[in-house]
Write a protein that holds these residues in place. Sequence first.
Motif, PDB file in Angstrom:
ATOM      1  N   GLY A 196       0.804  -1.215   0.000  1.00  0.00           N
ATOM      2  CA  GLY A 196       0.000   0.000   0.000  1.00  0.00           C
ATOM      3  C   GLY A 196       0.842   1.273   0.000  1.00  0.00           C
ATOM      4  O   GLY A 196       1.948   1.322  -0.556  1.00  0.00           O
ATOM      5  N   PRO A 197       0.329   2.327   0.629  1.00  0.00           N
ATOM      6  CA  PRO A 197       1.047   3.610   0.627  1.00  0.00           C
ATOM      7  C   PRO A 197       2.443   3.527   1.230  1.00  0.00           C
ATOM      8  O   PRO A 197       3.362   4.221   0.773  1.00  0.00           O
ATOM      9  N   MET A 198       2.630   2.690   2.252  1.00  0.00           N
ATOM     10  CA  MET A 198       3.953   2.590   2.878  1.00  0.00           C
ATOM     11  C   MET A 198       4.968   1.986   1.917  1.00  0.00           C
ATOM     12  O   MET A 198       6.149   2.341   1.950  1.00  0.00           O
ATOM     13  N   TYR A 199       4.515   1.082   1.061  1.00  0.00           N
ATOM     14  CA  TYR A 199       5.427   0.512   0.063  1.00  0.00           C
ATOM     15  C   TYR A 199       5.889   1.605  -0.894  1.00  0.00           C
ATOM     16  O   TYR A 199       7.094   1.670  -1.248  1.00  0.00           O
ATOM     17  N   TRP A 200       4.993   2.446  -1.337  1.00  0.00           N
ATOM     18  CA  TRP A 200       5.377   3.522  -2.232  1.00  0.00           C
ATOM     19  C   TRP A 200       6.281   4.536  -1.540  1.00  0.00           C
ATOM     20  O   TRP A 200       7.246   5.025  -2.123  1.00  0.00           O
ATOM     21  N   TRP A 201       5.958   4.840  -0.296  1.00  0.00           N
ATOM     22  CA  TRP A 201       6.712   5.870   0.419  1.00  0.00           C
ATOM     23  C   TRP A 201       8.096   5.392   0.834  1.00  0.00           C
ATOM     24  O   TRP A 201       9.071   6.149   0.777  1.00  0.00           O
ATOM     25  N   ARG A 202       8.222   4.145   1.247  1.00  0.00           N
ATOM     26  CA  ARG A 202       9.487   3.639   1.775  1.00  0.00           C
ATOM     27  C   ARG A 202      10.360   2.969   0.726  1.00  0.00           C
ATOM     28  O   ARG A 202      11.583   2.895   0.895  1.00  0.00           O
ATOM     29  N   ILE A 203       9.780   2.471  -0.353  1.00  0.00           N
ATOM     30  CA  ILE A 203      10.538   1.700  -1.338  1.00  0.00           C
ATOM     31  C   ILE A 203      10.618   2.412  -2.688  1.00  0.00           C
ATOM     32  O   ILE A 203      11.709   2.698  -3.192  1.00  0.00           O
ATOM     33  N   VAL A 204       9.463   2.693  -3.287  1.00  0.00           N
ATOM     34  CA  VAL A 204       9.446   3.172  -4.670  1.00  0.00           C
ATOM     35  C   VAL A 204       9.958   4.610  -4.770  1.00  0.00           C
ATOM     36  O   VAL A 204      10.860   4.901  -5.583  1.00  0.00           O
ATOM     37  N   LEU A 205       9.391   5.520  -3.994  1.00  0.00           N
ATOM     38  CA  LEU A 205       9.758   6.930  -4.141  1.00  0.00           C
ATOM     39  C   LEU A 205      11.224   7.213  -3.826  1.00  0.00           C
ATOM     40  O   LEU A 205      11.863   7.971  -4.561  1.00  0.00           O
TER      41      LEU A 205
END
Length: 287
Positions: A196-205
């Motif tokens: 979810g959002p934590m994956y995008w915030w911690r990994i992708v971005l």
Amino acid sequence: MNVASTKPAPAPVAISRPAPVVLPTTGRWQPIAAKVVPPLVLILAFLAIWEYAASGSGATLPPPSKVWADSQELITNPFYDRGGLDKGLFWHMLASLQRVLLGFTLSAIAGIGLGLLVGTSTFAMRGLDPIFQVLRTVPPLAWLPLSLAAFREAQPSAIFVIFITAIWPIIINTAVGVRNVPQDYRNVAAVIRLRGPMYWWRIVLPAAAPYIFTGLRIGVGLSWLAIVAAEMLIGGVGIGFFIWDAWNSSNLSDIIVALVYVGLTGFALDRSVVVAGHIVTRGTSAT
């Protein structure tokens, strides 16, 4: 029996030496001087060559001395406002910057969102990437007639031209950044069940941030180029219209001064995006 008397050797006397004198400003000013002096020397040499070459009888461009004589008020007082279009360069630059910032902000929001979609979805990449590759080759000013027909006003038309010019490098670089997230990062996210959002915030971005800001840097430069060209056609207050009006008045000195303003402002916009990129990438990596 004579016993030789032994006396302890005297302790060595420490000789104090004066501490070396270190100028406290040397280390502080040296990096600044290393960055400022070389371009300053080149600029002075360029002005000297220009002054010598343009002082001949057959020269078309005015030398720097004539530019200063003709446009002294424009250089020293950029804030005057006599009403209508008779304004100083500050107000023309401010009007252009407002258009650029609005159009570029819209393109950044839409471009990053579309880039994330194309970078993560194979179906979206296959469907949208060919369209993007075709549209990004259209020259910016080719969109101006359509935007004028659609919006029927100069202001939104100029903003649309900026938007459509800047969005393509943002989309492409964001999509490349998302697709190049290391597989090790994805494996760690799967192990710790980061979704979810934590994956995008911690990994992708954090992994894609350098690519995203590269696209933003290219986009802001294209935005500044597009607005100057668009304002030459739509008129009104703006640095592009100022340059075109000076050309119609055969005032080459004002054009040269305006070009210096355009170059310095473009450099400031580029540096602002670079600084913002350093701050964001450092902050995301720290989290």
